[in-house]
Enzyme design. Structure first.
Site, PDB file in Angstrom:
ATOM      1  CG  HIS A  12      33.904  43.437  31.949  1.00 32.72           C
ATOM      2  ND1 HIS A  12      34.410  44.397  32.801  1.00 32.72           N
ATOM      3  CD2 HIS A  12      33.413  42.441  32.755  1.00 32.72           C
ATOM      4  CE1 HIS A  12      34.255  44.012  34.054  1.00 32.72           C
ATOM      5  NE2 HIS A  12      33.654  42.833  34.068  1.00 32.72           N
ATOM      6  CD  GLU A  26      34.215  39.463  33.798  1.00 34.52           C
ATOM      7  OE1 GLU A  26      33.103  39.521  34.359  1.00 34.52           O
ATOM      8  OE2 GLU A  26      35.239  40.043  34.234  1.00 34.52           O
ATOM      9  CG  HIS A  81      29.607  40.449  35.230  1.00 34.74           C
ATOM     10  ND1 HIS A  81      30.528  41.442  35.018  1.00 34.74           N
ATOM     11  CD2 HIS A  81      28.381  41.029  35.079  1.00 34.74           C
ATOM     12  CE1 HIS A  81      29.902  42.571  34.743  1.00 34.74           C
ATOM     13  NE2 HIS A  81      28.593  42.349  34.779  1.00 34.74           N
ATOM     14  CD  GLU A 146      30.708  37.987  39.100  1.00 35.29           C
ATOM     15  OE1 GLU A 146      31.369  37.426  38.205  1.00 35.29           O
ATOM     16  OE2 GLU A 146      30.895  39.167  39.438  1.00 35.29           O
TER      17      GLU A 146
END
Length: 234
Positions: A12, A26, A81, A146
Site C-alpha cells: 500500500h 497498514e 502486509h 501477512e
C-alpha cells in the site's frame, strides 16, 4: 560473485492506506517493517543488496512494483502486509498457479514462514496460496507475508510498539538469510581489557610556582628521565 538482490515490498502507500483499524494504518506499519528489514539485512549479512519498492509514503501500483523487481533481475521478492477480517496471527502466501520455480518458491517460503512464527510467537495461520497479482507478475520466487490482523485488538496492540515491528523485521531478515544461505558478516574484533597495552604515569612533584616546576624538569632531564609540565587548576 554478483550480489544477491532482494526486493522488499511495503504494501500500500500514498492514497491507498490499506487496512485501517485500532488507530493504525497498514501502509505505515508495512513501511516501517520493510525499512527495518532492509537495515537488518545490510547490517548482518554479506553480499546482499536490498531494494524497496517504496521507501516513503507514496502510491506504487502493483504492476509497477512487479516491473521494478523484474527490471532489477531480483533473486527474490518479499511483499509485507498487515491482515484484516477478524482473524488473528501470521500467514504467508505464494502464487497458486503452475510455474517452473514453484518448488523453489515453496521451499523458500516455508523457511521464512517458520522463522517468523518462531521468533514473533504469533499464532500460525498457515502457508497458503492465492492468485495475487504481486505474486503472479513477478518473475522470481515471491512471497507475501501477512503480519497480524490490524482489526484484532491483541494483534493491533502488539503492532503499536515500534520494538515489536522491529521483531517482525528481524524475523524477516533471519528467515530470508536462512532460506537463501546468506553469509553473516564477521563481527569486528575488539581487544579485551587484559590484552590492551597498559601505561603508568609517574608524578615527580606538584608546584605552585612555574619556576620551581621548570627546575624539577631540568633536574630530571639531566638524569636522563623524560619529563614535561602538565598544567591543571585546583
Amino acid at each position: 560473485m554478483a550480489d544477491f538482490i532482494q526486493v522488499i515490498d511495503p504494501g500500500h502507500g500514498g492514497h491507498d492506506p490499506g487496512a485501517v483499524a485500532n488507530g493504525l494504518r497498514e501502509k505505515d506499519l508495512t513501511l516501517k517493517i520493510a525499512l527495518y528489514t532492509r537495515d537488518y539485512i545490510h547490517e548482518l549479512y554479506e553480499g546482499v543488496k536490498v531494494y524497496l519498492t517504496r521507501d516513503k509514503d507514496v502510491f506504487v501500483s502493483l504492476s509497477d512494483r512487479a516491473d521494478f523487481a523484474n527490471r532489477l533481475g531480483a533473486d527474490h521478492f518479499c511483499s509485507i502486509h498487515i491482515n484484516a477480517g477478524g482473524g488473528e496471527g501470521f500467514e504467508s502466501y505464494i502464487y497458486n498457479g503452475s510455474y517452473s520455480s514453484k518448488p523453489k518458491t515453496q521451499a523458500l517460503r516455508n523457511v521464512l514462514h517458520d522463522a517468523i512464527v518462531a521468533e514473533t510467537k504469533f499464532a500460525n495461520r498457515g502457508k497458503k496460496e492465492a492468485n495475487l497479482a504481486i505474486l503472479r507478475e513477478t518473475k522470481m520466487p515471491a512471497v507475501l507475508t501477512e503480519n497480524g490482523f490490524i482489526d484484532n485488538k491483541n494483534d493491533a496492540d502488539f503492532l503499536k510498539s515500534d520494538d515489536n515491528l522491529r521483531k517482525f523485521a528481524l524475523a524477516h531478515a533471519h528467515g530470508l538469510a536462512k532460506a537463501h544461505g546468506w553469509k553473516p558478516k564477521a563481527k569486528p574484533v575488539t581487544k579485551s581489557p587484559t590484552s590492551r597495552k597498559v601505561f603508568y604515569r609517574v608524578v615527580a612533584g606538584s608546584f605552585a610556582d612555574r619556576e620551581n616546576a621548570e627546575k624539577r624538569v631540568r633536574e630530571l632531564k639531566e638524569k636522563g628521565l623524560d619529563s614535561f609540565i602538565d598544567v591543571y587548576r585546583a
